[in-house]
Structure formats: structure tokens, C-alpha cells
Design a protein around this motif. Structure first.
Motif, PDB file in Angstrom:
ATOM      1  N   GLY A  28      47.605  -0.632  36.895  1.00  0.00           N
ATOM      2  CA  GLY A  28      46.362  -0.092  37.419  1.00  0.00           C
ATOM      3  C   GLY A  28      46.283  -0.240  38.923  1.00  0.00           C
ATOM      4  O   GLY A  28      47.111  -0.911  39.555  1.00  0.00           O
ATOM      5  N   HIS A  37      38.714  -5.446  35.308  1.00  0.00           N
ATOM      6  CA  HIS A  37      40.107  -5.716  35.693  1.00  0.00           C
ATOM      7  C   HIS A  37      40.525  -7.126  35.282  1.00  0.00           C
ATOM      8  O   HIS A  37      41.640  -7.337  34.782  1.00  0.00           O
ATOM      9  CB  HIS A  37      40.267  -5.584  37.214  1.00  0.00           C
ATOM     10  CG  HIS A  37      40.061  -4.202  37.731  1.00  0.00           C
ATOM     11  ND1 HIS A  37      39.543  -3.948  38.985  1.00  0.00           N
ATOM     12  CD2 HIS A  37      40.310  -2.984  37.174  1.00  0.00           C
ATOM     13  CE1 HIS A  37      39.494  -2.645  39.178  1.00  0.00           C
ATOM     14  NE2 HIS A  37      39.951  -2.041  38.102  1.00  0.00           N
ATOM     15  N   THR A  59      50.710  -2.383  40.759  1.00  0.00           N
ATOM     16  CA  THR A  59      49.644  -1.626  41.393  1.00  0.00           C
ATOM     17  C   THR A  59      50.262  -0.666  42.397  1.00  0.00           C
ATOM     18  O   THR A  59      51.488  -0.598  42.523  1.00  0.00           O
ATOM     19  CB  THR A  59      48.624  -2.574  42.053  1.00  0.00           C
ATOM     20  OG1 THR A  59      47.471  -1.820  42.448  1.00  0.00           O
ATOM     21  CG2 THR A  59      49.215  -3.281  43.252  1.00  0.00           C
ATOM     22  N   ALA A 127      47.124  -1.605  29.786  1.00  0.00           N
ATOM     23  CA  ALA A 127      46.393  -0.763  30.740  1.00  0.00           C
ATOM     24  C   ALA A 127      45.071  -0.333  30.120  1.00  0.00           C
ATOM     25  O   ALA A 127      44.872  -0.430  28.903  1.00  0.00           O
ATOM     26  CB  ALA A 127      47.228   0.462  31.135  1.00  0.00           C
ATOM     27  N   PHE A 131      43.934   5.021  32.064  1.00  0.00           N
ATOM     28  CA  PHE A 131      45.094   4.957  32.948  1.00  0.00           C
ATOM     29  C   PHE A 131      45.912   6.239  32.856  1.00  0.00           C
ATOM     30  O   PHE A 131      46.185   6.748  31.770  1.00  0.00           O
ATOM     31  CB  PHE A 131      45.977   3.752  32.582  1.00  0.00           C
ATOM     32  CG  PHE A 131      47.227   3.637  33.425  1.00  0.00           C
ATOM     33  CD1 PHE A 131      47.153   3.299  34.762  1.00  0.00           C
ATOM     34  CD2 PHE A 131      48.481   3.884  32.865  1.00  0.00           C
ATOM     35  CE1 PHE A 131      48.298   3.187  35.536  1.00  0.00           C
ATOM     36  CE2 PHE A 131      49.630   3.772  33.635  1.00  0.00           C
ATOM     37  CZ  PHE A 131      49.536   3.426  34.970  1.00  0.00           C
ATOM     38  N   TYR A 133      49.409   8.417  34.703  1.00  0.00           N
ATOM     39  CA  TYR A 133      50.629   8.176  35.464  1.00  0.00           C
ATOM     40  C   TYR A 133      51.465   9.449  35.461  1.00  0.00           C
ATOM     41  O   TYR A 133      51.249  10.377  34.666  1.00  0.00           O
ATOM     42  CB  TYR A 133      51.429   7.022  34.859  1.00  0.00           C
ATOM     43  CG  TYR A 133      51.895   7.275  33.425  1.00  0.00           C
ATOM     44  CD1 TYR A 133      53.175   7.768  33.170  1.00  0.00           C
ATOM     45  CD2 TYR A 133      51.062   7.039  32.341  1.00  0.00           C
ATOM     46  CE1 TYR A 133      53.601   8.022  31.873  1.00  0.00           C
ATOM     47  CE2 TYR A 133      51.468   7.278  31.045  1.00  0.00           C
ATOM     48  CZ  TYR A 133      52.740   7.771  30.811  1.00  0.00           C
ATOM     49  OH  TYR A 133      53.149   8.030  29.521  1.00  0.00           O
ATOM     50  N   ASN A 140      49.245   9.710  29.990  1.00  0.00           N
ATOM     51  CA  ASN A 140      48.046   8.941  29.664  1.00  0.00           C
ATOM     52  C   ASN A 140      48.407   7.857  28.655  1.00  0.00           C
ATOM     53  O   ASN A 140      49.579   7.661  28.333  1.00  0.00           O
ATOM     54  CB  ASN A 140      46.936   9.863  29.133  1.00  0.00           C
ATOM     55  CG  ASN A 140      47.389  10.683  27.939  1.00  0.00           C
ATOM     56  OD1 ASN A 140      48.147  10.204  27.088  1.00  0.00           O
ATOM     57  ND2 ASN A 140      46.948  11.939  27.863  1.00  0.00           N
ATOM     58  N   GLU A 156      46.196  -1.014  24.727  1.00  0.00           N
ATOM     59  CA  GLU A 156      45.183  -0.277  25.476  1.00  0.00           C
ATOM     60  C   GLU A 156      43.871  -1.048  25.463  1.00  0.00           C
ATOM     61  O   GLU A 156      43.383  -1.440  24.403  1.00  0.00           O
ATOM     62  CB  GLU A 156      44.971   1.099  24.855  1.00  0.00           C
ATOM     63  CG  GLU A 156      43.825   1.894  25.458  1.00  0.00           C
ATOM     64  CD  GLU A 156      43.591   3.216  24.742  1.00  0.00           C
ATOM     65  OE1 GLU A 156      42.493   3.781  24.872  1.00  0.00           O
ATOM     66  OE2 GLU A 156      44.517   3.688  24.028  1.00  0.00           O
TER      67      GLU A 156
END
Length: 293
Positions: A28, A37, A59, A127, A131, A133, A140, A156
Motif C-alpha cells: 500500500g 493502515h 510502499t 493488502a 488495493f 496494481y 486488484n 485481504e
């Protein structure tokens, strides 16, 4: 425990992958490292302990929107240096900072999994539900579970809410923009903090310029706190738009401060609301007068 910080850029060098250790990897951007977080990182930490693996966080810097969304340079709730300190306090052993540039932005979702997650020997990825990417955010959590199952497990984390409201970096940014600092600990877990550079100091009066890396409060009058050599000092901060220090902040404290150096960290605790005309001659008012607000 020391935090190992690894800065990488695309394409990923084998220098890093050759020495990578099997890990649980939390993914993330983590701006603010807010309570959501922290819950995600603590979840990854519990898995790492159970599976006897290293706890790592991946990150990105700068913010992806700055590269993919034609956005202006970003300021942050927690710039990278402060983010790393919080990660260390949370027990993270390795912080992987991926340089988010145009080349990385064009990496396919599959390429991200195979090059970066597998490259850093991820055995369990953790994640949030939102999230994304890979190129244009095409990857996803569902695709991560499907494609990643050949290499690692995936957990997740569902939407993290407080009083039916999603805890998010966007929420924090809005609260800061509105100067609602008393509300921030409910989402951040602590007060918002920024850094200032001292221009002058005399007795209880200090003039500072806030770091460009942090989000800035709107003009106003606020209750603040700073720590110096283990001592805590409460005071009042207000901003003027004139004088020799343009857009500087004036800090007033009850006691003279034995400040050392040019940098101070400021905790913004609550707003003291005042009309603009009441601030016009604030600089000329006595400390006693300021303390009466």
C-alpha cells in the motif's frame, strides 16, 4: 529493532532479489499510517509470527497519481522519513520503497507479481480491499488471489470503519485542509504532526516556516504542542500573511523554550477559531493577551 529501508526502481535489480528473505509483505501507499493502515500492518505481523517469516512493507514514492494522473507534486500527511519511523515503531523489519516512475507505471499486473512480489520472496501478501496494481491499476485483490496462488497466500483486509465511516488518507487530508485537528486522533491514532524551520526566537515567541513536504493547515489560530529534550510545551500557533516572513507561522508558549537547532516538530491539537480582523495586529499583542484566547 532497526528498520532496513530498501529503495528500488524499475527494472528491479537482482542485487536486491538475491539477498531477499522469505516474508509476509504488506502492500500500500500508507500515507498517514492511520488506524486502518496500522490494523493492516498488525494483521501482517500476526501472520509473520505464526509462519515464522520476516515482516516487510512495500510502499511507493512519489504518489502514483503524480505520475499517472497529471497531478501536481504531492504533499503528504506523513512524508517518507516520518512514515518509515512509524513503520519501525510498528515492528516492520524491512521497508521496500519502489520508485513510482513512468516505467514502473507501465508494468503489467503479472509483471508486478512475478518481478516484485516473487522477487522479494513474498510468501503471504496482505493488502486492503481497494488495493490496485499494474498498468492503469488493472490488477486488484481478486486478480492478486488468482495469479498469486501459484507463489504465495493472499489476505485481504476489509474496509476499516469507525462509527460507520471509512478511515482513509483522503479523510485525514480533508480534516487537515479544514483545520479540524481535534478530530484527527480518532482516525490517525495521534495528533497530526508537521515540521518547521525556526527563523527567529525570543523568549516565548518563535517564528517558523512549515516544511513543504507536509500538508499545511489553513490560516487560523491553533493549540499546538512541541517536544524538546524530553519536555512538552503547549502553545498557540497563528499565521500572518505580511511582514518580513511571508506566510510564516508565529508560535507563542507559556514558558521560554531552550530550543536547540533549527528544526522543530509541531503537533496540531485543536483550532482556536477567530475572525480575520481579530488576527490583524496579533503580532503586536503581548503574550499575556494571546494566552487569553
Amino acid at each position: 529493532m532497526d528498520l532496513d529501508i530498501i529503495h528500488v526502481q524499475h527494472p528491479l535489480s537482482s542485487i536486491y532479489t538475491a539477498v531477499a528473505e522469505p516474508c509476509v509483505l504488506a502492500l500500500g501507499f500508507f500515507d498517514g499510517v492511520h488506524l486502518g493502515h496500522q490494523e493492516l500492518i498488525n494483521l501482517a505481523k500476526r501472520i509473520a509470527v505464526q509462519q515464522d517469516l520476516k515482516l516487510a512493507v512495500m510502499t511507493f514514492f512519489p504518489h502514483p497519481k503524480q505520475i499517472t494522473g497529471n497531478a501536481q507534486p504531492q504533499t503528504y500527511v506523513t512524508p517518507l522519513e516520518q512514515k518509515a519511523k512509524i513503520m519501525q515503531d510498528l515492528g516492520v523489519e524491512t521497508l521496500i520503497v519502489v520508485n513510482f516512475d513512468s516505467a514502473f507505471a507501465h508494468l503489467s499486473p503479472t509483471g508486478f507479481i512475478e518481478d516484485y512480489l516473487c522477487g522479494f520472496k513474498c510468501k503471504h501478501a496482505v493488502a486492503g480491499f481497494d488495493f490496485r496494481y499494474g498498468h492503469k491499476g488493472e490488477g486488484n485483490m481478486e486478480t492478486l488471489k488468482i495469479e498469486g496462488k501459484r507463489f504465495f497466500e493472499v489476505t485481504e483486509m476489509k474496509k476499516f470503519e469507525i462509527d460507520h465511516e471509512k478511515v482513509s488518507s483522503t479523510k485525514l487530508r480533508n480534516l487537515i485542509a479544514e483545520g479540524r485537528f481535534a478530530d484527527i486522533p480518532s482516525f490517525l491514532g495521534t495528533y497530526f504532526e508537521s515540521q518547521g524551520t525556526i527563523h527567529s526566537k525570543e523568549n516565548q515567541h518563535v517564528i517558523v516556516t512549515l516544511s513543504e513536504a507536509f500538508l499545511k493547515p489553513p490560516p487560523g489560530v491553533y493549540l499546538i504542542e512541541i517536544q524538546n529534550e524530553g519536555n512538552v510545551y503547549e502553545g498557540i500557533a497563528y499565521q500572518t500573511m505580511d511582514g518580513s516572513f511571508h506566510e510564516s507561522w508565529h508560535l507563542h508558549f507559556n514558558d521560554s523554550l531552550p530550543l536547540e537547532g533549527k528544526k522543530i516538530h509541531i503537533k496540531w491539537k485543536s483550532e482556536r477559531i477567530m475572525k480575520s480582523k481579530q488576527m490583524t495586529d496579533m503580532r503586536a499583542k503581548s503574550i499575556t493577551k494571546v494566552q487569553a484566547f
